[in-house]
Design an enzyme around this catalytic site. Structure first.
Site, PDB file in Angstrom:
ATOM      1  N   ASP A  10       0.810  -1.222   0.000  1.00  0.00           N
ATOM      2  CA  ASP A  10       0.000   0.000   0.000  1.00  0.00           C
ATOM      3  C   ASP A  10       0.834   1.259   0.000  1.00  0.00           C
ATOM      4  OD1 ASP A  10      -2.687  -1.416   1.792  1.00  0.00           O
ATOM      5  OD2 ASP A  10      -2.767  -0.402  -0.141  1.00  0.00           O
ATOM      6  N   ILE A  25       1.309   2.373  -3.479  1.00  0.00           N
ATOM      7  CA  ILE A  25       0.146   2.539  -4.360  1.00  0.00           C
ATOM      8  C   ILE A  25      -0.516   3.860  -4.016  1.00  0.00           C
ATOM      9  CG2 ILE A  25      -2.051   1.587  -5.087  1.00  0.00           C
ATOM     10  CD1 ILE A  25      -1.171  -1.097  -4.238  1.00  0.00           C
ATOM     11  N   GLU A  64      -6.795   0.919   1.072  1.00  0.00           N
ATOM     12  CA  GLU A  64      -6.266   2.194   1.560  1.00  0.00           C
ATOM     13  C   GLU A  64      -6.421   3.213   0.443  1.00  0.00           C
ATOM     14  OE1 GLU A  64      -2.316   2.458   3.622  1.00  0.00           O
ATOM     15  OE2 GLU A  64      -2.013   3.936   2.049  1.00  0.00           O
ATOM     16  N   ASP A  66      -6.042   6.816  -0.958  1.00  0.00           N
ATOM     17  CA  ASP A  66      -5.210   7.966  -0.621  1.00  0.00           C
ATOM     18  C   ASP A  66      -5.879   9.283  -0.949  1.00  0.00           C
ATOM     19  OD1 ASP A  66      -2.799   5.820  -1.858  1.00  0.00           O
ATOM     20  OD2 ASP A  66      -2.925   6.406   0.230  1.00  0.00           O
ATOM     21  N   HIS A  82     -15.000   8.758 -17.697  1.00  0.00           N
ATOM     22  CA  HIS A  82     -15.602   9.161 -18.962  1.00  0.00           C
ATOM     23  C   HIS A  82     -14.611  10.013 -19.715  1.00  0.00           C
ATOM     24  CE1 HIS A  82     -19.606   7.635 -18.296  1.00  0.00           C
ATOM     25  NE2 HIS A  82     -19.594   8.145 -17.076  1.00  0.00           N
ATOM     26  N   CYS A  91     -13.979   5.901 -23.028  1.00  0.00           N
ATOM     27  CA  CYS A  91     -14.343   6.012 -24.429  1.00  0.00           C
ATOM     28  C   CYS A  91     -13.239   6.758 -25.157  1.00  0.00           C
ATOM     29  CB  CYS A  91     -15.643   6.815 -24.573  1.00  0.00           C
ATOM     30  SG  CYS A  91     -16.997   6.142 -23.627  1.00  0.00           S
ATOM     31  N   SER A 150     -16.100   2.795 -25.218  1.00  0.00           N
ATOM     32  CA  SER A 150     -15.852   1.617 -24.399  1.00  0.00           C
ATOM     33  C   SER A 150     -17.149   1.257 -23.722  1.00  0.00           C
ATOM     34  CB  SER A 150     -14.822   1.923 -23.307  1.00  0.00           C
ATOM     35  OG  SER A 150     -13.546   1.710 -23.758  1.00  0.00           O
ATOM     36  N   SER A 205     -19.771  -1.057 -21.211  1.00  0.00           N
ATOM     37  CA  SER A 205     -19.742  -1.708 -19.915  1.00  0.00           C
ATOM     38  C   SER A 205     -20.145  -3.160 -20.098  1.00  0.00           C
ATOM     39  CB  SER A 205     -20.699  -1.023 -18.958  1.00  0.00           C
ATOM     40  OG  SER A 205     -21.993  -1.084 -19.483  1.00  0.00           O
TER      41      SER A 205
END
Lengths: 390, 561
Positions: A76, A79, A115, A117, A161, A203, A229, A231
């Site tokens: 973590d 990241i 976690e 951030d 998006h 997209c 793109s 779903s």
């Protein structure tokens, strides 16, 4: 007939050769692996840029990648997870504290150990660029910083998006592909990465990596310019679409990867062909110096450390130790029992009277409305009626 | 008629006056109020810094002891020579090495010191006699017949900055010049080991230059050693997976003060260090060790070591307040079920230190305690960890992580072990050389790229504090390069540290965020609704005036004929 016996024997001989060469090569391969990838640590920056309940799938996308990256070994502390909205604790979530990625609630990607951030309104274009370029105010804690060096491989995953050349943040601002390319160039100038893998699931995602010009960047996108793109699947109990197609198949691919896996980037490029994704995923490798075939998935998604045996030790005399030994085994002194101070004065809160608010003059709308009414009245009936009012 | 004419005239004057005010007052006012504040930066000096021309000067003193030179040759000593070597690395980087060698004969006291029975004692007595400056090297040449060094050892490098070189010199009537020229390559080898070699400097510049020019050993060293940073955090962690069986006590504070702190104090010119420690309970390794019947112990083979670190790292805390790089040193005491635990290398041999390290991260040592108590002991057993053994391993790993220890010395060399401070003076010098070069290179790259960025994007505001940091970085850089040229290593390092601090502060200033990517169509979209409604009547009336003037002139012309 002889062929059928010949072939297995040949295969067996080849296998034997392979085994012996593999064993003798393992020492050299370990040594060359030291130089193969050239990185000593891994970082990941995972960003979900959209809010509102119906964008549940973007949060689920990022959390699936977060989960895979943690499972493969990146801790973590390395990241930076940015989620623009909180789906797990959203009022509309029928199963609170969970974020699912498969329908029928098979896989909870939120887990116990997330976690985050940057959460909620902290996910802005400015904060994202600050994280990338390192220009954070000095008060920023360590967990919110990208403390990479010139030997770090960074994975950057964006979802939300997007459109042709931009990505929408929080429904109110955008980041353009030129800004992103400039940010990466500033990272390169300061040698904040060794290699960068950029994945975007929006997209027209391919437009976001068109403008990159810094070396050592590999980019993948879920759709080409002009395509959307899509779903993957809605869940009828939760009521929203759970994942995007590209990330769904990416997660499936990553679930098969374990820390010692030898899968390479060419396998990653094949994830989600047009038949499954409806859009055409694209990738860009011209800025990358190594051949994608020799780049392991775990070079970016996992954190396989290079390890060396410590052959020597410094010879130290233990002269200074004797006086300390006698005192170290004493038992801890008994202390009086401690009690907790009341953290929240609940009694006060429950029986609290509503706070007296200060008087504010009436708002602009009310004022304007009254002015309008008065004007109309006096226009119609004339100013001489004023004395009847005041 | 005349009234209409005067009205029209007045109208014309009004339109002209408005247009004049707009052009004379309005446009400069708009320009001034919409420009960004950009403090002045020394761009020309920064451009000069872009091409890195470093000259590294080393002072070498060669002392010829009795028995190495014939009396006629001795008459021509003392003598000094300068040797220069130039390397053009790429278009922008030039390195020049300058070795100023002074030859002299040994004094009586030095001869006495060299008559000691062993090399170590000789080295010690030589220290008492003189103190050599930071960055210099002193080589004592002893005759081949001397018994000070064992037979196969040619060079003995001491704890400070001295080395003993056993050389076979010309007997007879050879001139001094030939003698010294045979000596030169051997002296150069010693100097390369004790101060810097070309490969070391190339590795320090690895950010600027292409990788292909650096040798593999130097590359491995540069990948292992942590990058130059103003400060480091060192964290010692004790992992106790089995508190029910073992109650561990370690005197970490005392151990750090006696063993680690001297090294860190000596490294003070290079960086600031902060040390902390923690104990983690119920922290397990991520891999299962295998039981080996032949030694009746559990073993971890080298391939699985890479997967040990990640699960543990998630549990390690670090100082949230600083952004300095962290070096972790973990001491793992295996649980009672899996004791003893040994690490095996690739060829399945046992490792005496029972420890391994990961480049730029830190090290892990496995400490077995199963032989400290018998099966009848009452659990939990109180165990005192022997810190000297542990710190010996950690100190060795720390030296590797900080870049002090390099690859093997040339054959025939014996390096005296570092002693109580953990670091020999010449090792510190070597680190200082490579750190100064690295700092100068990094700071100049930072400043040049910052200048380039600010030049390219005209929208960024340059505050006064940034300009001040940049100027101070530029002056520190110039001072550092000058000090390197003069051979003052300590000052060069200090200036290079200041340069790096200032340049990083300027580059990473939060106010330099360029979010304002303004494509031209967005600029038009902003200004048109503001200025177009105002400009249209003005322009139209000006056009009308111009038309009227032209009409009148045409009329006048027509009237004339």
């Amino acid at each position: 007939m002889a062929n059928f016996i010949f072939l297995p024997i040949l295969a067996l001989i080849n296998l034997l050769f392979l085994l012996t060469t593999v064993h003798s090569n393992s020492f050299e391969t370990k040594a060359t692996q030291f130089f193969n990838s050239g990185h000593t640590n891994n970082w990941a920056v995972l960003v979900c840029t959209s809010r509102f309940w119906f964008n549940y799938r973007h949060v689920a996308n990022v959390l699936s990648v977060y989960r895979s990256v943690k499972r493969l070994g990146i801790p973590d502390s390395h990241i930076v997870l940015m989620l623009a909205d909180d789906m797990a604790c959203n009022h509309r979530n029928p199963k609170p504290a969970t974020v699912f990625s498969h329908k029928n609630m098979e896989l909870n990607v939120y887990g116990d150990d997330v976690e985050v951030d940057y959460r909620g309104y902290e996910v802005t274009v400015e904060n994202f660029l600050r994280v990338l370029t390192g220009r954070l105010p000095p008060s920023t804690p360590r967990s919110k910083r990208l403390l990479s060096d010139d030997r770090s491989n960074i994975l950057i995953y964006l979802t939300g998006h997007g459109g042709n050349g931009f990505l929408k943040f929080q429904d109110s601002e955008e980041i353009s592909n030129v800004e992103l390319a400039d940010a990466f160039e500033q990272m390169w100038q300061k040698r904040r990465y060794n290699e960068l893998l950029f994945i975007i699931d929006t997209c027209q995602g391919a437009s976001m990596y068109e403008r990159f010009y810094s070396p050592n960047i590999m980019a993948l996108a879920s759709s080409q310019v002009g395509e959307d793109s899509l779903s993957h699947q809605p869940d009828l109990a939760i009521g929203v679409h759970l994942m995007d197609r590209y990330t769904f198949y990416l997660l499936e691919f990553l679930e098969d990867i374990h820390p010692a896996s030898q899968a390479n980037m060419n396998d990653l490029f094949k994830v989600c062909p047009k038949s499954q994704c409806v859009s055409t995923p694209g990738h860009r490798t011209d800025l990358f110096l190594r051949d994608p075939r020799s780049v392991l998935i775990t070079d970016f998604f996992g954190s396989v450390r290079k390890v060396e045996i410590t052959r020597e030790a410094v010879n130290l005399t233990s002269a200074a130790e004797q006086p300390v030994e006698a005192t170290s085994i004493r038992k801890e002194p008994k202390s009086e029992p401690l009690s907790y101070v009341d953290q929240l004065p609940v009694a006060e809160i429950i029986h609290q009277k509503p706070k007296q608010k200060d008087w504010h003059p009436p708002d602009g709308f009310i004022l304007g409305l009254w002015t309008l009414i008065l004007l109309v009245f006096f226009k119609t009936y004339g100013i001489k009626h004023l004395k009847h009012i005041f | 008629m005349a009234a209409i004419e005067t009205e029209k005239q007045r109208g014309r004057y009004a339109a002209l006056a408005i247009a004049a005010v707009v052009i004379v007052l309005g446009i400069p006012l708009w320009w001034k109020t919409t420009e960004t504040y950009r403090a002045w930066l020394p761009f020309s000096q920064i451009n000069e810094l872009d091409s890195l021309q470093l000259q590294l000067s080393v002072e070498v003193e060669v002392v010829l002891s009795r028995g190495t030179l014939s009396p006629e040759q001795q008459k021509k000593v003392p003598l000094s020579q300068t040797r220069e070597q130039e390397h053009q690395i790429d278009a922008k980087t030039v390195l020049r090495y300058r070795y100023e060698t002074k030859y002299r004969t040994a004094t009586i006291m030095e001869e006495d010191a060299l008559n000691q029975p062993s090399a170590q004692e000789a080295d010690l007595s030589l220290h008492m006699l003189s103190e050599s400056a930071c960055g210099s090297v002193v080589v004592y040449i002893i005759p081949e017949t001397s018994t000070l060094l064992p037979a196969d050892v040619k060079v003995y490098v001491g704890q400070r900055r001295t080395a003993l070189l056993r050389a076979a010199l010309f007997e007879g009537t050879a001139g001094l010049k030939e003698v010294l020229s045979t000596l030169e390559p051997q002296v150069k080898q010693v100097v390369d080991t004790m101060s810097f070699s070309h490969q070391d400097i190339l590795a320090a510049l690895s950010d600027r230059i292409r990788v292909g020019q650096v040798s593999k050993e130097s590359l491995a060293d540069s990948m292992r050693a942590i990058k130059s940073s103003p400060g480091y955090e060192i964290t010692f962690s004790l992992l106790n997976p089995d508190p029910k069986s073992h109650s561990l006590h370690w005197d970490i504070e005392g151990a750090v003060n006696s063993y680690i702190q001297p090294l860190l104090d000596k490294l003070n010119p290079i960086a600031n260090f902060s040390v902390d420690s923690q104990i983690l309970y119920y922290a397990v390794l991520g891999v299962n060790p295998r039981f080996d019947n032949s030694v009746s112990a559990y073993t971890l083979n080298a391939d699985s070591l890479a997967h040990v670190i990640n699960p543990v790292e998630a549990r390690l805390g670090s100082n949230a307040a600083s952004s300095n790089p962290v070096l972790n040193f973990l001491l793992y005491v295996p649980d009672a079920q899996h004791s003893p635990l040994f690490i095996r290398d690739h060829s399945k041999r046992e490792i005496p230190s029972n420890a391994f390290h990961s480049p730029r991260w830190g090290g892990i040592m496995v400490y077995n305690v199963n032989d400290m108590y018998g099966p009848e002991a009452e659990f939990p057993v109180d165990i005192n960890i022997s810190m000297s053994k542990v710190m010996g391993v950690f100190l060795a790993q720390l030296r590797l992580m900080l870049g002090v220890q390099k690859t093997q010395p040339p054959p025939g060399f014996v390096l005296q072990s570092a002693g109580s401070e953990g670091l020999a003076d010449w090792e510190l010098d070597r680190l200082m050389w490579s750190r100064s070069v690295e700092n100068i290179a990094t700071a100049s790259t930072t400043i040049t790229s910052l200048a380039q960025l600010l030049d390219q994007i005209s929208n960024i505001v340059i505050n006064d504090n940034i300009a001040q940091q940049v100027s101070s970085a530029v002056t520190s850089l110039q001072a550092a390069v000058a000090e390197l040229e003069a051979g003052n290593l300590a000052f060069a390092l200090q200036y290079s540290r200041e340069a790096i601090l200032a340049s990083e502060r300027a580059f990473f200033d939060p106010s330099l965020l360029h979010l304002l990517y303004f494509p031209d169509d967005q600029k038009f979209a902003i200004y048109i609704p503001l200025f177009l409604p105002m400009c249209v009547p003005i322009v139209l009336s000006l056009l009308k005036i111009a038309n009227e003037i032209r009409q009148r002139r045409a009329d006048k012309l027509a009237k004339k004929d």
